[in-house]
Design a protein around this motif. Structure first.
Motif, mmCIF file in Angstrom:
data_model
loop_
_atom_site.group_PDB
_atom_site.id
_atom_site.type_symbol
_atom_site.label_atom_id
_atom_site.label_comp_id
_atom_site.label_asym_id
_atom_site.label_seq_id
_atom_site.Cartn_x
_atom_site.Cartn_y
_atom_site.Cartn_z
ATOM 1 N N ALA A 91 22.182 -52.326 21.190
ATOM 2 C CA ALA A 91 21.217 -51.310 21.613
ATOM 3 C C ALA A 91 19.846 -51.952 21.740
ATOM 4 N N THR A 92 18.930 -51.194 22.293
ATOM 5 C CA THR A 92 17.527 -51.568 22.220
ATOM 6 C C THR A 92 16.948 -50.940 20.966
ATOM 7 N N TYR A 93 16.291 -51.751 20.163
ATOM 8 C CA TYR A 93 15.761 -51.303 18.885
ATOM 9 C C TYR A 93 14.241 -51.149 18.986
ATOM 10 N N TYR A 94 13.766 -50.067 18.395
ATOM 11 C CA TYR A 94 12.350 -49.744 18.424
ATOM 12 C C TYR A 94 11.839 -49.494 17.006
ATOM 13 N N CYS A 95 10.579 -49.812 16.794
ATOM 14 C CA CYS A 95 9.913 -49.342 15.591
ATOM 15 C C CYS A 95 8.827 -48.352 16.011
ATOM 16 N N ALA A 96 8.515 -47.468 15.107
ATOM 17 C CA ALA A 96 7.511 -46.455 15.374
ATOM 18 C C ALA A 96 6.860 -46.052 14.054
ATOM 19 N N VAL A 97 5.664 -45.501 14.128
ATOM 20 C CA VAL A 97 4.954 -45.099 12.925
ATOM 21 C C VAL A 97 4.433 -43.679 13.052
ATOM 22 N N ALA A 98 4.196 -43.081 11.897
ATOM 23 C CA ALA A 98 3.603 -41.748 11.834
ATOM 24 C C ALA A 98 2.791 -41.647 10.555
ATOM 25 N N PRO A 99 1.663 -40.966 10.590
ATOM 26 C CA PRO A 99 0.913 -40.748 9.358
ATOM 27 C C PRO A 99 1.812 -40.074 8.331
ATOM 28 N N GLU A 100 1.799 -40.595 7.135
ATOM 29 C CA GLU A 100 2.732 -40.091 6.128
ATOM 30 C C GLU A 100 2.191 -38.822 5.478
ATOM 31 N N PRO A 101 2.909 -37.711 5.616
ATOM 32 C CA PRO A 101 2.453 -36.477 4.981
ATOM 33 C C PRO A 101 2.734 -36.493 3.480
ATOM 34 N N GLU A 102 2.077 -35.610 2.764
ATOM 35 C CA GLU A 102 2.307 -35.496 1.331
ATOM 36 C C GLU A 102 3.746 -35.082 1.078
ATOM 37 N N GLY A 103 4.369 -35.672 0.097
ATOM 38 C CA GLY A 103 5.740 -35.328 -0.220
ATOM 39 C C GLY A 103 6.747 -35.846 0.789
ATOM 40 N N PHE A 104 6.396 -36.910 1.454
ATOM 41 C CA PHE A 104 7.262 -37.454 2.502
ATOM 42 C C PHE A 104 8.581 -37.959 1.939
ATOM 43 N N HIS A 105 9.645 -37.498 2.559
ATOM 44 C CA HIS A 105 10.976 -38.027 2.275
ATOM 45 C C HIS A 105 11.541 -38.557 3.580
ATOM 46 N N PRO A 106 11.815 -39.834 3.666
ATOM 47 C CA PRO A 106 12.229 -40.431 4.941
ATOM 48 C C PRO A 106 13.393 -39.724 5.611
ATOM 49 N N SER A 107 14.374 -39.306 4.824
ATOM 50 C CA SER A 107 15.558 -38.704 5.414
ATOM 51 C C SER A 107 15.240 -37.396 6.136
ATOM 52 N N MET A 108 14.145 -36.755 5.774
ATOM 53 C CA MET A 108 13.782 -35.485 6.404
ATOM 54 C C MET A 108 13.191 -35.686 7.787
ATOM 55 N N TYR A 109 12.661 -36.868 8.036
ATOM 56 C CA TYR A 109 11.914 -37.081 9.269
ATOM 57 C C TYR A 109 12.571 -38.077 10.221
ATOM 58 N N CYS A 110 13.521 -38.834 9.736
ATOM 59 C CA CYS A 110 13.980 -39.979 10.508
ATOM 60 C C CYS A 110 14.652 -39.601 11.819
ATOM 61 N N GLN A 111 15.172 -38.401 11.921
ATOM 62 C CA GLN A 111 15.790 -37.976 13.178
ATOM 63 C C GLN A 111 14.832 -37.160 14.043
ATOM 64 N N GLN A 112 13.615 -36.985 13.546
ATOM 65 C CA GLN A 112 12.631 -36.225 14.318
ATOM 66 C C GLN A 112 11.766 -37.200 15.102
ATOM 67 N N LEU A 113 12.235 -37.612 16.237
ATOM 68 C CA LEU A 113 11.548 -38.638 17.007
ATOM 69 C C LEU A 113 10.135 -38.210 17.372
ATOM 70 N N GLY A 114 9.920 -36.911 17.577
ATOM 71 C CA GLY A 114 8.597 -36.424 17.929
ATOM 72 C C GLY A 114 7.571 -36.570 16.821
ATOM 73 N N PHE A 115 8.038 -36.797 15.608
ATOM 74 C CA PHE A 115 7.140 -36.998 14.471
ATOM 75 C C PHE A 115 6.390 -38.317 14.577
ATOM 76 N N PHE A 116 6.988 -39.260 15.263
ATOM 77 C CA PHE A 116 6.430 -40.602 15.349
ATOM 78 C C PHE A 116 5.601 -40.728 16.622
ATOM 79 N N GLY A 117 4.318 -40.999 16.460
ATOM 80 C CA GLY A 117 3.412 -40.957 17.601
ATOM 81 C C GLY A 117 3.146 -42.288 18.263
ATOM 82 N N LEU A 118 3.410 -43.393 17.585
ATOM 83 C CA LEU A 118 3.142 -44.706 18.151
ATOM 84 C C LEU A 118 4.419 -45.525 18.106
#
Length: 129
Positions: A91-118
């Motif tokens: 596959a083509t692999y990408y990295c992306a970042v998002a400002p980390e909200p309080e109480g961040f749990h990676p598993s909650m956000y990892c499938q939310q591609l729209g969460f990552f802005g850069l």
């Protein structure tokens, strides 16, 4: 402000590759980092996400036990160590970042591609059988 993904290439089944994600223009320590991949004809999926401190990491089931996500905030970089590669990892692999909200749990956000802005530009990984 940008991300640069690198380290992709050709590997044999069972082999290893190490991807890197270098951030420039901002301090990555305040951001969650996600690794994503997109195979031809398939949707982009989140495969690993790591919190700003590096203490919380999530993995999608298909890579658990084979891939390891780490980060070095002092160097503004992150890495994805990929071991025991399989042809399905192609596959083509990408990295992306998002400002980390309080109480961040990676598993909650990892499938939310729209969460990552850069997003980085992507690096191709091809695994031969």
């Amino acid at each position: 402000v940008q991300l640069q993904a690198s380290g992709g290439g050709l590997a044999q089944s069972g082999g290893s590759l190490r991807l890197s994600c270098a951030a420039s223009g901002f301090n990555v320590r305040f951001y969650a980092i996600g690794w994503f991949r997109q195979a031809p004809g398939k949707e982009r999926e989140g495969i690993s996400c790591i919190s700003g401190s590096g203490s919380n990491v999530s993995y999608v089931d298909s890579v658990k036990g084979r891939f390891t996500s780490t980060r070095d905030n002092a160097k503004n970089t992150a890495h994805l160590q990929m071991n025991n590669l399989k042809p399905d990892d192609t596959a083509t692999y990408y990295c992306a970042v998002a400002p980390e909200p309080e109480g961040f749990h990676p598993s909650m956000y990892c499938q939310q591609l729209g969460f990552f802005g850069l997003w980085g530009q992507g690096t191709q990984v091809t695994v031969s059988s």
